[in-house]
Design an enzyme around this catalytic site. Structure first.
Site, PDB file in Angstrom:
ATOM      1  CE  LYS A  73      -4.228  -1.879   2.000  1.00 20.93           C
ATOM      2  NZ  LYS A  73      -5.256  -1.715   3.031  1.00 20.93           N
ATOM      3  CG  ASP A 109      -9.165   0.384   3.474  1.00 26.44           C
ATOM      4  OD1 ASP A 109      -9.928  -0.439   2.936  1.00 26.44           O
ATOM      5  OD2 ASP A 109      -7.962   0.149   3.693  1.00 26.44           O
TER       6      ASP A 109
HETATM    7  P1  NAP Z   1      -2.233  -2.107  11.430  1.00 23.01           P
HETATM    8  O1  NAP Z   1      -1.826  -1.109  10.420  1.00 23.01           O
HETATM    9  O2  NAP Z   1      -1.276  -3.172  11.831  1.00 23.01           O
HETATM   10  O3  NAP Z   1      -2.700  -1.302  12.738  1.00 23.01           O
HETATM   11  C1  NAP Z   1      -3.086  -1.990  13.893  1.00 23.01           C
HETATM   12  C2  NAP Z   1      -3.440  -0.999  14.990  1.00 23.01           C
HETATM   13  O4  NAP Z   1      -3.890  -1.775  16.107  1.00 23.01           O
HETATM   14  C3  NAP Z   1      -2.259  -0.162  15.470  1.00 23.01           C
HETATM   15  O5  NAP Z   1      -2.663   1.142  15.751  1.00 23.01           O
HETATM   16  C4  NAP Z   1      -1.835  -0.882  16.739  1.00 23.01           C
HETATM   17  O6  NAP Z   1      -1.328  -0.055  17.740  1.00 23.01           O
HETATM   18  C5  NAP Z   1      -3.180  -1.368  17.267  1.00 23.01           C
HETATM   19  N1  NAP Z   1      -2.997  -2.476  18.188  1.00 23.01           N
HETATM   20  C6  NAP Z   1      -2.543  -3.715  17.922  1.00 23.01           C
HETATM   21  N2  NAP Z   1      -2.510  -4.450  19.042  1.00 23.01           N
HETATM   22  C7  NAP Z   1      -2.955  -3.644  20.057  1.00 23.01           C
HETATM   23  C8  NAP Z   1      -3.162  -3.813  21.447  1.00 23.01           C
HETATM   24  N3  NAP Z   1      -2.923  -4.987  22.044  1.00 23.01           N
HETATM   25  N4  NAP Z   1      -3.648  -2.774  22.160  1.00 23.01           N
HETATM   26  C9  NAP Z   1      -3.920  -1.594  21.571  1.00 23.01           C
HETATM   27  N5  NAP Z   1      -3.743  -1.364  20.242  1.00 23.01           N
HETATM   28  C10 NAP Z   1      -3.268  -2.387  19.501  1.00 23.01           C
HETATM   29  O7  NAP Z   1      -3.543  -2.894  10.948  1.00 23.01           O
HETATM   30  P2  NAP Z   1      -4.736  -2.336  10.041  1.00 23.01           P
HETATM   31  O8  NAP Z   1      -4.507  -2.719   8.640  1.00 23.01           O
HETATM   32  O9  NAP Z   1      -4.978  -0.921  10.379  1.00 23.01           O
HETATM   33  O10 NAP Z   1      -5.953  -3.265  10.558  1.00 23.01           O
HETATM   34  C11 NAP Z   1      -6.493  -3.112  11.857  1.00 23.01           C
HETATM   35  C12 NAP Z   1      -7.754  -3.972  11.976  1.00 23.01           C
HETATM   36  O11 NAP Z   1      -8.736  -3.523  11.059  1.00 23.01           O
HETATM   37  C13 NAP Z   1      -7.561  -5.455  11.677  1.00 23.01           C
HETATM   38  O12 NAP Z   1      -8.307  -6.188  12.606  1.00 23.01           O
HETATM   39  C14 NAP Z   1      -8.118  -5.630  10.288  1.00 23.01           C
HETATM   40  O13 NAP Z   1      -8.648  -6.913  10.061  1.00 23.01           O
HETATM   41  C15 NAP Z   1      -9.235  -4.605  10.284  1.00 23.01           C
HETATM   42  N6  NAP Z   1      -9.528  -4.066   8.935  1.00 23.01           N
HETATM   43  C16 NAP Z   1     -10.814  -4.145   8.502  1.00 23.01           C
HETATM   44  C17 NAP Z   1     -11.125  -3.634   7.253  1.00 23.01           C
HETATM   45  C18 NAP Z   1     -12.552  -3.722   6.748  1.00 23.01           C
HETATM   46  O14 NAP Z   1     -12.791  -3.516   5.542  1.00 23.01           O
HETATM   47  N7  NAP Z   1     -13.511  -3.984   7.598  1.00 23.01           N
HETATM   48  C19 NAP Z   1     -10.146  -3.022   6.456  1.00 23.01           C
HETATM   49  C20 NAP Z   1      -8.840  -2.951   6.953  1.00 23.01           C
HETATM   50  C21 NAP Z   1      -8.542  -3.473   8.211  1.00 23.01           C
HETATM   51  P3  NAP Z   1       0.096   0.679  17.681  1.00 23.01           P
HETATM   52  O15 NAP Z   1      -0.095   1.808  16.725  1.00 23.01           O
HETATM   53  O16 NAP Z   1       0.342   1.117  19.051  1.00 23.01           O
HETATM   54  O17 NAP Z   1       1.079  -0.360  17.179  1.00 23.01           O
END
Ligand code: NAP
Length: 289
Positions: A73, A109
């Site tokens: 991305k 998104d």
């Molecule tokens: P990402 O870029 O890896 O970001 C993950 C975020 O979660 C970061 O801010 C991270 O915090 C936080 N996090 C992880 N573990 C944590 C914990 N134990 N306590 C507090 N915060 C925590 O992932 P992403 O792509 O944004 O995806 C995030 C979620 O959204 C996933 O579950 C994914 O499946 C979902 N998603 C859904 C869609 C949809 O279309 N519905 C689209 C995209 C993603 P830090 O910043 O502190 O590391």
């Protein structure tokens, strides 16, 4: 409806690694078939190391557009001719479309998320929201919410090594959009309570609660929720997260990330074809929860 690959069929695709689990090929090919559009959508496993060559080849054969998933991305950014305002602000691209011979990068998104909120029956422009997480999905949501006129967004993330960079990002976003965006430590429960008391929407965009860790919630205490607050979890596996169950217990309406997934695809489809995806048909076939 008759649907065959012809000598004129336009190519669209998903690039990323891995891609085998994605529902996008079924969603887009079914939408093309429903509308009788002469396009096909294929998934290609492409690593960052091969992205430049893969894109050069796809351009040479006149690809109409494509999606990018992890880990491409941001790697695509320097290869594109132009970016939409949302992609420029989010510094990430998940959709590329062709306009007047130029390949333009966009991020769908955030658009998908904002449409899912409207679809669930809530209108948040002019109001305040609280957003948990500051990763890729949270950033896209925050950018689109700011562009759509949400008045204020309080973002919470862990106070770790990426906090200062995230803080600078949200300050710049606030400067460029006029939306009040502030970043807080997710461990600051006093601030979280205050932010939630002022918000109409709580959005979980962290990974917390996603399968297999379905017994976890990003919310430290259910008493932080107040009646009238809408709770939205962008996780869709499981369909009902612990946060959503907490919301129900507190008397708050809640919905998951399935419709964000549907509407981000619909926005890509619109960019490529100029037509609206038949979302109700696609929802019934692939997104019934
Ligand atoms: P990402 O870029 O890896 O970001 C993950 C975020 O979660 C970061 O801010 C991270 O915090 C936080 N996090 C992880 N573990 C944590 C914990 N134990 N306590 C507090 N915060 C925590 O992932 P992403 O792509 O944004 O995806 C995030 C979620 O959204 C996933 O579950 C994914 O499946 C979902 N998603 C859904 C869609 C949809 O279309 N519905 C689209 C995209 C993603 P830090 O910043 O502190 O590391």
């Amino acid at each position: 409806m008759n649907y065959e690959i012809t000598g004129h069929t336009g190519l669209t695709a998903l690039l990323g690694s891995p891609v085998g689990h994605s529902i996008s090929p079924q969603m887009h090919n079914e939408a093309f078939r429903q509308l009788g559009l002469d396009y096909v959508y294929l998934a290609f496993d492409v690593t960052p190391q091969h992205l430049k060559d893969a894109f050069a080849g796809l351009k040479a054969i006149g690809i109409k557009g494509f999606n990018l998933t992890m880990p491409l991305k941001t790697a695509i950014l320097p290869l594109l001719d132009e970016l939409t305002p949302a992609a420029r602000l989010a510094e990430a691209v998940n959709t590329v479309f062709l306009r007047d011979g130029k390949y333009i990068g966009h991020t769908t998104d955030g658009v998908g998320y904002m449409r899912s909120v409207e679809y669930a029956g809530y209108h948040i422009p002019g109001r305040k929201m609280t957003l948990l997480g500051a990763g890729g999905a949270a950033t896209a949501i925050c950018v689109q919410a700011a562009l759509d006129g949400v008045a204020a967004i309080d973002v919470f993330k862990r106070n770790n090594g990426s906090f200062a960079k995230a803080d600078a990002f949200f300050r710049k976003l606030a400067d460029e959009t006029g939306c009040t965006v502030r970043l807080f430590d997710i461990g600051d429960t006093t601030q979280l309570r205050k932010s939630l008391s002022e918000s109409v929407l709580l959005t979980n965009a962290t990974n917390v609660g996603m399968a297999p860790d379905t017994d976890k919630s990003p919310l430290p205490d259910i008493s932080l929720l107040h009646p009238g607050l809408v709770v939205s979890d962008i996780i869709y596996n499981p369909r009902k997260t612990l946060l959503m169950r907490q919301a129900k217990e507190a008397g708050c309406p809640a919905f998951n990330g399935l419709y964000m997934l549907l509407f981000q695809g619909a926005e890509s489809f619109r960019c490529w074809t100029g037509q609206e995806m038949p979302v109700e048909l696609i929802r019934e076939k692939y997104f019934n929860s």
